[in-house]
Design an enzyme around this catalytic site. Structure first.
Site, short mmCIF file in Angstrom:
data_model
loop_
_atom_site.label_atom_id
_atom_site.label_comp_id
_atom_site.label_asym_id
_atom_site.label_seq_id
_atom_site.Cartn_x
_atom_site.Cartn_y
_atom_site.Cartn_z
N GLY A 15 7.66 -3.33 -5.47
CA GLY A 15 6.64 -2.52 -4.79
C GLY A 15 5.35 -3.32 -4.66
O GLY A 15 5.04 -4.14 -5.51
N ARG A 79 14.61 -3.88 -2.71
CA ARG A 79 16.06 -3.68 -2.56
C ARG A 79 16.84 -4.99 -2.59
O ARG A 79 18.08 -4.95 -2.54
CB ARG A 79 16.34 -2.95 -1.24
CG ARG A 79 15.69 -1.57 -1.17
CD ARG A 79 15.79 -1.01 0.23
NE ARG A 79 17.14 -0.64 0.57
CZ ARG A 79 17.59 0.60 0.63
NH1 ARG A 79 16.79 1.60 0.38
NH2 ARG A 79 18.84 0.86 0.95
N ASP A 120 8.94 -6.18 -13.36
CA ASP A 120 10.03 -6.55 -14.29
C ASP A 120 11.34 -6.91 -13.57
O ASP A 120 11.99 -7.89 -13.94
CB ASP A 120 10.26 -5.46 -15.36
CG ASP A 120 10.45 -4.08 -14.76
OD1 ASP A 120 10.28 -3.92 -13.53
OD2 ASP A 120 10.78 -3.15 -15.52
N THR A 122 11.82 -8.09 -10.44
CA THR A 122 11.67 -9.37 -9.73
C THR A 122 11.62 -10.54 -10.71
O THR A 122 12.22 -11.60 -10.47
CB THR A 122 10.36 -9.32 -8.89
OG1 THR A 122 10.41 -8.16 -8.07
CG2 THR A 122 10.19 -10.54 -8.03
N THR A 142 2.00 -5.19 -11.21
CA THR A 142 2.43 -3.79 -11.10
C THR A 142 1.29 -2.88 -11.47
O THR A 142 0.53 -3.17 -12.41
CB THR A 142 3.63 -3.43 -11.99
OG1 THR A 142 3.81 -2.00 -11.94
CG2 THR A 142 3.47 -3.81 -13.45
N ASP A 144 1.88 -0.12 -12.76
CA ASP A 144 2.36 0.64 -13.92
C ASP A 144 1.91 0.05 -15.25
O ASP A 144 1.90 0.72 -16.27
CB ASP A 144 3.90 0.71 -13.92
CG ASP A 144 4.45 1.34 -12.66
OD1 ASP A 144 3.69 2.06 -11.98
OD2 ASP A 144 5.63 1.09 -12.34
N ASP A 146 3.55 -2.01 -17.09
CA ASP A 146 4.66 -1.92 -18.06
C ASP A 146 5.33 -3.27 -18.36
O ASP A 146 6.35 -3.31 -19.04
CB ASP A 146 5.73 -0.93 -17.53
CG ASP A 146 6.31 -1.35 -16.19
OD1 ASP A 146 5.80 -2.31 -15.58
OD2 ASP A 146 7.28 -0.71 -15.75
N ARG A 179 -10.06 27.22 -11.94
CA ARG A 179 -8.63 26.92 -11.87
C ARG A 179 -8.23 25.85 -12.89
O ARG A 179 -9.05 25.12 -13.41
CB ARG A 179 -8.28 26.37 -10.49
CG ARG A 179 -8.10 27.42 -9.45
CD ARG A 179 -7.89 26.81 -8.09
NE ARG A 179 -7.58 27.84 -7.12
CZ ARG A 179 -7.77 27.73 -5.82
NH1 ARG A 179 -8.26 26.62 -5.32
NH2 ARG A 179 -7.45 28.72 -5.01
N MET A 186 1.44 8.02 -10.80
CA MET A 186 2.61 7.15 -10.93
C MET A 186 2.65 6.49 -12.31
O MET A 186 1.86 6.82 -13.19
CB MET A 186 2.57 6.08 -9.84
CG MET A 186 2.95 6.60 -8.47
SD MET A 186 2.98 5.24 -7.29
CE MET A 186 3.86 6.00 -5.93
N ARG A 188 6.00 5.24 -13.48
CA ARG A 188 7.43 5.19 -13.80
C ARG A 188 7.70 5.65 -15.24
O ARG A 188 7.31 6.75 -15.57
CB ARG A 188 7.99 3.79 -13.55
CG ARG A 188 9.26 3.87 -12.71
CD ARG A 188 9.92 2.54 -12.57
NE ARG A 188 9.58 1.88 -11.34
CZ ARG A 188 10.14 2.13 -10.16
NH1 ARG A 188 11.07 3.05 -10.06
NH2 ARG A 188 9.79 1.49 -9.09
O1 F6P Z 1 6.39 0.48 -9.88
C1 F6P Z 1 5.36 0.89 -9.06
C2 F6P Z 1 5.61 2.25 -8.51
O2 F6P Z 1 4.52 2.62 -7.69
C3 F6P Z 1 5.89 3.33 -9.55
O3 F6P Z 1 4.72 3.78 -10.19
C4 F6P Z 1 6.59 4.36 -8.72
O4 F6P Z 1 7.45 5.15 -9.50
C5 F6P Z 1 7.38 3.53 -7.77
O5 F6P Z 1 6.76 2.25 -7.70
C6 F6P Z 1 7.47 4.08 -6.36
O6 F6P Z 1 8.30 3.24 -5.64
P1 F6P Z 1 8.54 3.35 -4.07
O7 F6P Z 1 7.45 2.55 -3.41
O8 F6P Z 1 9.88 2.76 -3.89
O9 F6P Z 1 8.44 4.79 -3.70
#
Ligand code: F6P
Length: 367
Positions: A15, A79, A120, A122, A142, A144, A146, A179, A186, A188
């Site tokens: 991504g 992919r 991770d 790639t 990333t 994330d 992670d 509220r 995001m 993951r």
């Molecule tokens: O790994 C980065 C990320 O943005 C994640 O936080 C999220 O779950 C995923 O990629 C979304 O991927 P895609 O762009 O395939 O929807």
């Protein structure tokens, strides 16, 4: 410094995230201008090493003006795995190992080195290519955060900043309408974005994958706040958050999506329960890909630039099979193999989680 690298290739995989172009720019400037190395841009991740006509020469001139631009000028895909490459023959999709063709392509392009910028997945592929003899180095990206063995990856800081700004906006409308505002972010399978933006954005509840939550406890926290006179509450939910004994919220399986599974719906799920069990009006915002798009912040531009320069340095020193990383304030490197196949999780009994709990943030831990 004398070295024998004449040409290097660079690709971005997985991504996209803010700062990719800043890394590419730093690589081109450092390689071409300082070390007299030609740079070949490989398009659309590993697809560019499998399919024809997907490479182009990168120069300081054609890489100008991209420091602040989001995305990647090279394109990317999550992919294309050369070890499990999807090929459609007569309408039927087959999975093939095309790694030898990739090695051959690197040879025919006369690349003395390859820089792979990715997460991770790639980097794991890069590690296997290194085992086959590919002179590769990795750069961790990333939102994330992670990736193992680096304190932080570029893109994370920008994503946290975006999520924080959105929380600032949610506060005012939440307060006006009395509220509960739930925001799904995001990340993951890890809760770094939720945790950091939740603290920076003044959340009352933060739900992360590392702490499966008790939904009743979350409702009680919100009701306690109401009783004290708080007009609104803010709940940040990581897309990978799940209840104790609950399941991940999955939008699309890996088989359906053709890559990794897609997460989503954890915010809606928590929001519905809170509304039903507190009687308070709830609205849910799912932030989605705005966290990944657009301009990188100053921190990520600097980190990306440092990573790009450090990757070229590894190459001219013949230190292949390694990934650049941030340790404290310093740029270092670690073997690619130490990164592959793991995830850097949020520690739940130290650090930011404890800081947040000290100021009353609730993680839905069972009382
Ligand atoms: O790994 C980065 C990320 O943005 C994640 O936080 C999220 O779950 C995923 O990629 C979304 O991927 P895609 O762009 O395939 O929807």
């Amino acid at each position: 410094m004398s070295h024998n690298v004449k040409k290097l290739g660079v690709l971005t995989g997985g991504g996209d995230c803010p700062g990719l172009n800043a890394v590419i720019r730093a690589i081109v400037k450092s390689a071409v201008q300082r070390h007299d190395i030609a740079v070949i841009g490989i398009e659309d991740g590993y697809d560019g090493l499998v399919l024809p006509n997907k490479t182009r020469k990168l120069t300081p001139l054609n890489s100008r003006g991209i420091l602040h631009v989001g995305g990647t000028i090279l394109g990317t895909t999550n992919r294309a795995n050369p070890f499990k490459y999807r090929i459609t023959v007569n309408g039927k999709t087959e999975i093939r190992n095309v790694s030898s063709e990739v090695m051959q392509k690197i040879k025919s392009l006369e690349l003395d080195a390859l820089i792979v910028i990715g997460g991770d997945g790639t980097l794991n592929i890069a590690s296997h290519l290194y085992d086959m003899g590919c002179p590769v180095v990795g750069v961790p990206k990333t939102i994330d955060n992670d990736i193992l063995s680096t304190d932080v990856s570029f893109g994370f800081s920008t994503a946290v900043q975006i999520a924080t700004e959105m929380l600032d906006r949610l506060h005012t409308t939440a307060e006006s309408h009395h509220r509960v505002m739930v925001m799904e972010v995001m990340g993951r399978y890890v809760g770094w974005i939720a945790l950091a933006s939740g603290i920076a954005g003044g959340a009352d509840v933060i739900l992360i994958p590392e702490i499966p939550y008790d939904r009743e406890e979350v409702c009680q926290k919100i009701l306690r706040r109401k009783k004290k006179g708080c007009r609104s509450s803010i709940v940040v939910v990581s897309e990978g958050a799940k209840e104790i004994d609950g399941a991940l919220c999955i939008l699309q399986s890996a088989e359906e999506g053709g890559s990794a599974e897609r997460l989503g719906g954890a915010g809606e799920k928590a929001g519905l329960y809170i509304k039903k069990n507190t009687g308070i009006d709830v609205r849910v915002t799912t932030l989605g890909h705005v966290q990944r798009g657009g301009t990188p912040n100053a921190f990520d531009r600097i980190l990306s630039t440092r990573f790009g320069v450090a990757a070229v340095e590894l190459i001219i020193n013949n230190q292949f099979g390694r990934m650049v990383c941030l340790e404290g304030q310093d740029i270092k490197s670690v073997p690619l193999s130490s990164v592959a196949g793991g995830q850097k999780k949020v520690p739940t009994e130290t650090g930011l989680v404890i800081t947040a709990e000290e100021i009353g943030v609730n993680f839905g831990r069972k009382a």
